[in-house]
Scaffold this motif. Sequence first.
Motif, short mmCIF file in Angstrom:
data_model
loop_
_atom_site.label_atom_id
_atom_site.label_comp_id
_atom_site.label_asym_id
_atom_site.label_seq_id
_atom_site.Cartn_x
_atom_site.Cartn_y
_atom_site.Cartn_z
N ALA A 204 33.20 37.20 39.34
CA ALA A 204 34.66 37.25 39.36
C ALA A 204 35.17 38.24 40.39
CB ALA A 204 35.19 37.60 37.97
N GLY A 205 34.55 39.42 40.44
CA GLY A 205 34.98 40.40 41.43
C GLY A 205 34.74 39.94 42.84
N ALA A 206 33.60 39.25 43.06
CA ALA A 206 33.31 38.74 44.40
C ALA A 206 34.29 37.64 44.81
CB ALA A 206 31.87 38.21 44.45
N VAL A 207 34.68 36.78 43.86
CA VAL A 207 35.60 35.69 44.16
C VAL A 207 37.01 36.20 44.41
CG1 VAL A 207 36.71 33.62 43.22
CG2 VAL A 207 34.24 33.94 42.97
N ALA A 208 37.48 37.12 43.56
CA ALA A 208 38.86 37.58 43.65
C ALA A 208 39.07 38.60 44.77
CB ALA A 208 39.30 38.17 42.31
N GLY A 209 38.11 39.48 45.00
CA GLY A 209 38.26 40.50 46.03
C GLY A 209 39.15 41.65 45.58
N GLN A 210 39.69 42.38 46.56
CA GLN A 210 40.50 43.55 46.28
C GLN A 210 41.90 43.14 45.80
OE1 GLN A 210 39.30 46.61 46.42
NE2 GLN A 210 37.33 46.05 47.35
N PRO A 211 42.46 43.84 44.79
CA PRO A 211 43.84 43.54 44.37
C PRO A 211 44.86 43.72 45.47
CG PRO A 211 42.72 44.92 42.76
CD PRO A 211 41.83 44.87 43.96
N SER A 212 44.53 44.55 46.45
CA SER A 212 45.44 44.76 47.58
C SER A 212 45.45 43.57 48.53
CB SER A 212 45.04 46.02 48.35
OG SER A 212 43.70 45.92 48.81
N GLY A 213 44.62 42.58 48.26
CA GLY A 213 44.54 41.41 49.13
C GLY A 213 45.71 40.47 49.02
N GLY A 214 46.65 40.72 48.12
CA GLY A 214 47.86 39.90 48.02
C GLY A 214 47.57 38.48 47.58
N ALA A 215 48.03 37.52 48.39
CA ALA A 215 47.89 36.10 48.03
C ALA A 215 46.44 35.70 47.88
CB ALA A 215 48.58 35.23 49.08
N GLN A 216 45.54 36.30 48.67
CA GLN A 216 44.13 35.96 48.56
C GLN A 216 43.58 36.36 47.19
OE1 GLN A 216 41.73 37.62 51.69
NE2 GLN A 216 39.81 36.83 50.84
N PHE A 217 43.98 37.52 46.69
CA PHE A 217 43.54 37.95 45.36
C PHE A 217 44.08 37.00 44.29
CE2 PHE A 217 44.26 40.26 41.38
CZ PHE A 217 42.99 40.74 41.11
N ILE A 218 45.33 36.58 44.40
CA ILE A 218 45.91 35.66 43.42
C ILE A 218 45.14 34.35 43.41
CG2 ILE A 218 47.99 34.42 42.73
CD1 ILE A 218 48.12 37.43 42.35
N ARG A 219 44.83 33.83 44.58
CA ARG A 219 44.05 32.58 44.64
C ARG A 219 42.67 32.78 44.01
NH1 ARG A 219 46.47 32.28 49.86
NH2 ARG A 219 44.60 33.21 50.79
N GLY A 220 42.08 33.93 44.25
CA GLY A 220 40.79 34.22 43.65
C GLY A 220 40.88 34.32 42.13
N PHE A 221 41.94 34.96 41.64
CA PHE A 221 42.18 35.07 40.20
C PHE A 221 42.29 33.68 39.57
CE2 PHE A 221 45.74 35.94 36.96
CZ PHE A 221 44.85 36.02 35.91
N HIS A 222 43.05 32.80 40.20
CA HIS A 222 43.19 31.43 39.69
C HIS A 222 41.85 30.70 39.71
CE1 HIS A 222 47.76 31.43 40.87
NE2 HIS A 222 47.50 32.18 39.81
N ALA A 223 41.07 30.90 40.78
CA ALA A 223 39.77 30.24 40.87
C ALA A 223 38.83 30.71 39.77
CB ALA A 223 39.15 30.49 42.24
N VAL A 224 38.88 32.00 39.45
CA VAL A 224 38.04 32.55 38.38
C VAL A 224 38.42 31.92 37.04
CG1 VAL A 224 37.56 34.63 37.03
CG2 VAL A 224 37.50 34.72 39.53
#
Length: 475
Positions: free
Chosen positions: A426-446
Motif C-alpha cells: 500500500a505504501g509503495a502504491v500510494a507514495g508520499q502524501p505530499s504527492g497530491g493527486a498521485q497519492f489520491i489515485r494510489g489511495f483509490h487503487a489500494v
Amino acid sequence: MTGSPATLLRRAVGPARHEGSPRTVLLVMCTGYFLVLLDVTVVNVALPGIGADLGTDVGGLQWVVDGYALALAALMLTSGTAGDLYGHRRVVLWGLAVFGAGSLVCGLAPGVGVLVAARVVQGVGAALLLPGTLAIISRAFPDDAGRARAIGVWAGIGSLALPAGPLLGGALVDGLGWRAIFLVNVPIVLVALVWAAAIVRESGRERARRLDVPGVLLAGLLLSATTYAFIEGGRAGAGAPQVLAAVALAVLAVPALAVVERRRGDAAMLPVALLRRPVFDAANVVAGIMNLGTLGTLFVLMLFLQSVQHRSALLAGAVVIPLFAPLAVIAPFGGRITSRIGSRLPAAAGLLMAVVGLALLALAAPHSSYLVLLPAFLLWGTGMGFLTPAVVAAAISSVPAERAGLASAMNNTARQTGGAIGIAVAGAVAGQPSGGAQFIRGFHAVALGAAGLYALGAVLALVMLPGELFPGGER
C-alpha cells in the motif's frame, strides 16, 4: 516482593495460586489480545506525528509498522510450539514482559532506527503472547460450541482496542506527543502480568519435539526480504540493486524453507500434515487476505485523513470509530452464529460486505465530507465483525485439540504476514502524501485492490470452509 525484574518474572511463572473460572481466564487472555490490537491502531494514528518529529518519510513509517508485524509473523509459529512444549502460561507471561520492555524503549527512542528496533522487540513479545491466549482459551472451553462462543468474545473484547486505539492515540498524540502511545502500554502490561500469573493454570507439555530454529530463521528471512523489496521498491524503483537483491533472497528462501521443513517432519515449524488439511489451508489464506487488505488500506487511510484532509490526530481517530466499533460489537454475535451454522456463510457474508465498503473508499477526495466516508467504514467494519471469529474457529476446529496452540499460531501468522505485505504494498502504491493527486489515485487503487482480494476470498470461503464446525480435526 523484592528482587530484579528477571527474578520477579521467574517467580511469576511458578504455579498459579488458584485456577480462575473459564470466564475469568477468558477475560485475562482477552486483555493480552487487547494490548496487541491496541498497539496496531494507536500507532497508525500517530504516524504523521512520528514522521514529522523523527524526520522520516513514508518508507520509514512503513518500517515502524512492519517491524512489529514482521517479528510477530516470523515468531508466531515458534511461540505456539513453545507453548505446546513448555506451557502456554509460561510463554504468555514472558510475552507480556518482553512486550512491555519494547513499549518502554519505543517511548524513549531518539531516532527512527531505535524506534524500529524497539518495535521489533514489541513484535517478539506479541508473538509470544498472542497464540498462547487462544490456546489457553481453547483448553478452558473444551466443547466446540462453547469454544466458538468464547472465540467470539475473545475477538469482540480484543477488538475493543480498535475503536479505543484511535481515540486514545489521538488524545495522547495531541495532548502529550506520539511517545505517550507506547508508554501507556507499560502499566497495562504490569497489571495483566500479575493477573495472569495469579489465576491461569499451566497447560500440559510435550517434550518430544524441539523448536525449529532453522525454520524460524528462513521464514524470517523470507518475510523480511519480501517486505524490504516492496518498501524499497516504492522508494527507489523496482530495478534498484537493493530491491533486486531482496527479491533474489526471497526467491532462494522459499525452496530452502521447504527442504528444511520437509526434513524436520513432525518437529517442523510448518508441519506438512496440517498443511494437507484443505479447510485449515483455506481458513489461513482467507485470514491472510483479510489483514492484507485491512492493514494496507488502513495505513494509507490514516495518512489521507491527517496529511491530505488535515485533520488532527484526535479528530482522525474519531472519524474511524465507525470502522472499528462494528467489529467490537458484532464479533461476539458472529461467534455465536459460527457455532450454530459453521464458518462458511459468516465468512463469505463478511467478506462481501467489506468488498462494498472498500470500493466506496474510491469516492473519497481531499475535500469530501464525512458522509462520503461513513458508509464505507460501516460496511467494512461490519464485514470484519462476521469474518474474524469465523476464520479463527474454522482453523482451530479443523485440527486435533492437542495442536490448538500451533493452529492458532499459524492462523495468526497468516494474518500478520498478510498485514505486513499489505502495508508494504500500500505504501509503495500510494507514495508520499505530499504527492497530491498521485497519492489520491494510489489511495483509490489500494482500496479497490483490497476489495478485489476480498471478493476472491469470499469465493474461497464459499467453496472450502465448513458449513458446520466439526470436532477433533476430522477434515
